[in-house]
Scaffold this active site. Structure first.
Site, PDB file in Angstrom:
ATOM      1  N   ASP A   1       0.946  -7.982   8.871  1.00  0.00           N
ATOM      2  CA  ASP A   1       0.440  -9.353   8.964  1.00  0.00           C
ATOM      3  C   ASP A   1       1.578 -10.365   9.063  1.00  0.00           C
ATOM      4  O   ASP A   1       1.382 -11.544   8.773  1.00  0.00           O
ATOM      5  CB  ASP A   1      -0.419  -9.680   7.733  1.00  0.00           C
ATOM      6  CG  ASP A   1      -1.904  -9.682   8.062  1.00  0.00           C
ATOM      7  OD1 ASP A   1      -2.241  -9.319   9.202  1.00  0.00           O
ATOM      8  OD2 ASP A   1      -2.721 -10.032   7.197  1.00  0.00           O
TER       9      ASP A   1
ATOM     10  N   ASP B   1       1.374  -0.644  -1.137  1.00  0.00           N
ATOM     11  CA  ASP B   1       2.023  -1.895  -0.748  1.00  0.00           C
ATOM     12  C   ASP B   1       3.400  -1.601  -0.169  1.00  0.00           C
ATOM     13  O   ASP B   1       3.939  -0.497  -0.322  1.00  0.00           O
ATOM     14  CB  ASP B   1       2.133  -2.833  -1.943  1.00  0.00           C
ATOM     15  CG  ASP B   1       0.798  -3.503  -2.268  1.00  0.00           C
ATOM     16  OD1 ASP B   1      -0.133  -3.383  -1.437  1.00  0.00           O
ATOM     17  OD2 ASP B   1       0.679  -4.118  -3.341  1.00  0.00           O
TER      18      ASP B   1
ATOM     19  N   ASP C   1       6.404  -2.271  -0.909  1.00  0.00           N
ATOM     20  CA  ASP C   1       7.546  -1.906  -1.754  1.00  0.00           C
ATOM     21  C   ASP C   1       7.294  -0.621  -2.538  1.00  0.00           C
ATOM     22  O   ASP C   1       8.115  -0.260  -3.400  1.00  0.00           O
ATOM     23  CB  ASP C   1       7.870  -3.040  -2.721  1.00  0.00           C
ATOM     24  CG  ASP C   1       6.715  -3.343  -3.664  1.00  0.00           C
ATOM     25  OD1 ASP C   1       5.607  -3.580  -3.144  1.00  0.00           O
ATOM     26  OD2 ASP C   1       6.912  -3.362  -4.890  1.00  0.00           O
TER      27      ASP C   1
ATOM     28  N   ASP D   1      -8.557  -6.164  -4.977  1.00  0.00           N
ATOM     29  CA  ASP D   1      -8.539  -4.854  -5.624  1.00  0.00           C
ATOM     30  C   ASP D   1      -9.495  -4.796  -6.810  1.00  0.00           C
ATOM     31  O   ASP D   1     -10.251  -3.836  -6.979  1.00  0.00           O
ATOM     32  CB  ASP D   1      -7.116  -4.493  -6.044  1.00  0.00           C
ATOM     33  CG  ASP D   1      -6.403  -5.655  -6.731  1.00  0.00           C
ATOM     34  OD1 ASP D   1      -7.057  -6.676  -7.015  1.00  0.00           O
ATOM     35  OD2 ASP D   1      -5.185  -5.531  -6.980  1.00  0.00           O
TER      36      ASP D   1
END
Length: 678
Positions: free
Chosen positions: A254, A313, A315, A407
């Site tokens: 994104d 994610d 990281d 989430d």
């Protein structure tokens, strides 16, 4: 005759000597004779030192004192220079602090600060006049100031102290309820440890299975302008020990920066050339943030061929055996929707801020998630490092863009549909903690405003859901109200408002066990899952109270739908865990992947990496500065002012708590915690 006389004389002499030795008094004489005179305690050893030795001793002590004073002076000067420089640059707060709700709260805090300073001046006058020891009455007062002070005593005793005491009692009750909740969670954790309770998979993948025995898995990596970490997350997913034809990786980019898009796309192409099934997706219109990104990816036609989806994610770096440790838990459990794993932090010892975050998150995963997973099969999805059954996602409505905690939203809806969750505490996924206070504050604002948005939206749905009353009560009263609303409310109100006010309204009493003993005990319980962090228990207690202003502001914003509650800011990461570390980890953990990871290592110094370094340097060329945080600075002055008032009343525990808590707010307000930019 003469010889006999001599023998007789010798015998008499010998008998006399034997008689003398047999006398009790003679032992004292013998003891005195054999005693070492050097060990006599009456002798002063200090006098044996020479004058030169004494001179050197005092010189050494003076040098140590001078070194300590110089260190304190240099530290104080450096601190004052840093504070002066940051005040002079007048860097604005983070965007979440510039919102309407934040400005409104700041104005209230400023008014409160003006009030306590005014009251302190009044109390200082009364102290030096001696009115503290013999309070004047309105009838006996002579001077105008004395009459005003006497009237103030009547007003605060009759009108101000009672409502403040009532609010204090309410907060104390909420505090005790929340403390009991923490104790119950810890007892549940001890029970799990004692009986060694943990989820057991029905099957294990040891490599002897055929390819068809492995279910189809979709791996999604949502990211946005995360140039520092995209390589390591993509590499970690690409080296999964799972049949390539049974796995597809979606890189959901994104990013609105063209150079970041090009770098991520080139990384995907590099892995495609190595035979990995990986796709690059980019949305032109970034609506719904992460939820919109995941929703768009799940709408692809080929998703129907997959049974599970793993989400990471940008990281996060799962181990090569991540899928082999999580997917087997779905076997034979058709009502299981989610398998969540624990986070492990590569930079938890980077600075004080990351150490304190590690304490909080260790308690969250070790205690909260594990206890809820074992006993009620429900907990909040952490948004990453988990595997979902795609059927469960579709049945509960899929990803929705209505909150900033997508989430938690999907987890609550799945729970209300009757699905169960499993938490694996022994499966860890590497990730990073935010190292700057600005990034951490933005993250906490989103984490505490989102649940209140969700609570408003799903309250009626919870009441109407076809689940047991116990599940509804747990969801409403424990999951939302106690842990998401009550905790930030009483923490901010009790320690940042009521405590300093009670110093100026002594008729409203706040017991010492509320200020010191119970918080200390709760801090010890919170720090047990991270025993190496025990030296930081006092900073942890103070920092948690300092963060209460951010969490309270976020909670109010989310509850009343204020503008900042819908703000989504990507938490900035620095890419602490390098690609080489990831490759070495893969080589250690899985021998069949050696060939692949060696290829990855040999191609690491490509033209793409050079471009990456150039673009990263260009990007980081922007000046970074440490900010000033106005609300924290104002509250620091309030608490330090109240500490002075407490000193006048000789309240020991309250004074020390207010003093150190005020210093904690000052350190945070000057952005002296976390990453420092020179």
């Amino acid at each position: 005759m003469s010889s006999q006389a001599q023998n007789h004389e010798f015998q008499e002499w010998w008998n006399k000597q034997r008689g003398f030795l047999d006398k009790p008094d003679s032992t004292a004489f013998l003891a005195v004779e054999i005693r070492n005179p050097i060990s006599d305690p009456t002798v002063d050893k200090g006098h044996t030192r020479s004058a030169r030795q004494l001179s050197w001793l005092w010189l050494l002590k003076f040098q140590q004192l001078a070194t300590s004073l110089a260190w304190l002076t240099n530290g104080s000067v450096s601190l004052l220079r840093t504070a002066n420089r940051r005040i002079a640059t007048n860097t604005t707060d983070s965007p979440s602090d510039s919102s309407a709700s934040s400005r409104r709260l700041y104005r209230i805090i400023k008014l409160f600060l003006f009030l306590v300073i005014l009251l302190l001046c009044f109390e200082l006058v009364a102290y030096f006049k001696g009115w503290h020891f013999s309070p004047p009455s309105v009838e006996s007062a002579e001077a105008a100031v004395e009459r005003v002070y006497a009237k103030w005593l009547e007003i605060r005793a009759s009108y101000l102290a009672p409502p403040l005491q009532s609010l204090t009692n309410v907060c104390i009750v909420l505090f005790l309820i929340q403390s009991v909740d923490r104790v119950v969670l810890m007892l549940g954790c001890f029970w799990i440890k004692f009986w060694k309770l943990r989820p057991v998979a029905a099957v294990e993948y040891d490599g002897s299975e055929s390819v068809e025995d492995y279910p189809m898995v979709l791996v999604q990596i949502p990211m946005c302008n995360e140039r520092e970490v995209y390589q390591q997350s993509i590499a970690a997913c690409c080296v999964q020990d799972w049949p390539k034809e049974r796995m597809l990786i979606q890189v959901l980019d994104d990013s609105d920066e063209l150079d970041a898009q090009l770098l991520i796309k080139a990384e995907v192409q590099k892995w495609q050339q190595r035979g990995v099934h990986i796709l690059y997706r980019h949305r032109l219109i970034r609506t719904g943030y992460k939820a919109g990104n995941l929703k768009s990816a799940m709408s692809c036609d080929y998703v129907k061929d997959y049974e599970f989806v793993a989400i990471f994610d940008a990281d996060f770096q799962p181990g090569p055996d991540f899928l082999k440790k999580t997917i087997p838990h779905f076997k034979g459990k058709d009502d299981l929707a989610l398998v969540q794993t624990r986070w492990a932090f590569v930079n938890k010892d980077e600075n004080l801020l990351t150490r304190l975050q590690n304490i909080n998150l260790s308690f969250h995963f070790e205690v909260e998630q594990q206890v809820n997973g074992v006993f009620i099969n429900f907990f909040g999805f952490n948004g990453t490092a988990g595997v979902w059954r795609i059927k469960a996602l579709e049945e509960c409505g899929g990803w929705l863009e209505r909150t900033t905690v997508e989430d938690m939203d999907i987890a609550v809806r799945a729970h209300l549909c009757g699905w169960k969750f499993v938490y694996l505490n022994d499966v860890q996924c590497l990730c990073e903690l935010p190292e700057s206070y600005e990034a951490y504050k933005k993250q906490q604002h989103r984490w505490h405003s989102g649940p209140m948005q969700l609570f408003r939206l799903c309250f009626v749905d919870t009441l109407r859901a076809k689940v047991s009353f116990g599940k509804k009560a747990n969801l409403i009263f424990l999951f939302f109200l106690l842990r998401k609303l009550i905790l930030p409310f009483y923490s901010f109100t009790l320690f940042c408002i009521i405590l300093p006010l009670s110093m100026f309204l002594p008729e409203a009493e706040l017991p010492a066990w509320v200020v010191c003993y119970i918080p200390g005990l709760m801090s010890i319980l919170n720090i047990l899952p991270a025993p190496r962090s025990f030296p930081f228990i006092v900073p942890y207690l103070l920092f948690e109270n300092t963060m209460s202003v951010t969490k309270f502001n976020a909670m109010i914003s989310g509850l009343f739908r204020l503008g900042s509650s819908y703000e989504w800011v990507v938490t900035k990461k620095l890419g602490r865990s390098s690609e080489a570390d990831l490759v070495a980890f893969a080589e250690r953990e899985s021998d069949p992947l050696v060939e692949t990871t060696n290829l990855h290592r040999s191609c690491s110094e490509s033209g793409l990496d050079v471009l990456n370094k150039i673009e990263t340097t260009k990007k980081t060329g922007k000046k970074k500065r440490n900010s000033l945080y106005r609300k924290e600075l104002a509250l620091a002055l309030i608490l330090l002012t109240a500490a002075v008032r407490s000193l006048l009343s000789a309240q020991g525990i309250h004074f020390y708590f207010l003093l150190f808590q005020g210093i904690s707010f000052l350190v945070v307000g000057l952005d002296l915690i976390g990453e420092q930019v020179s």
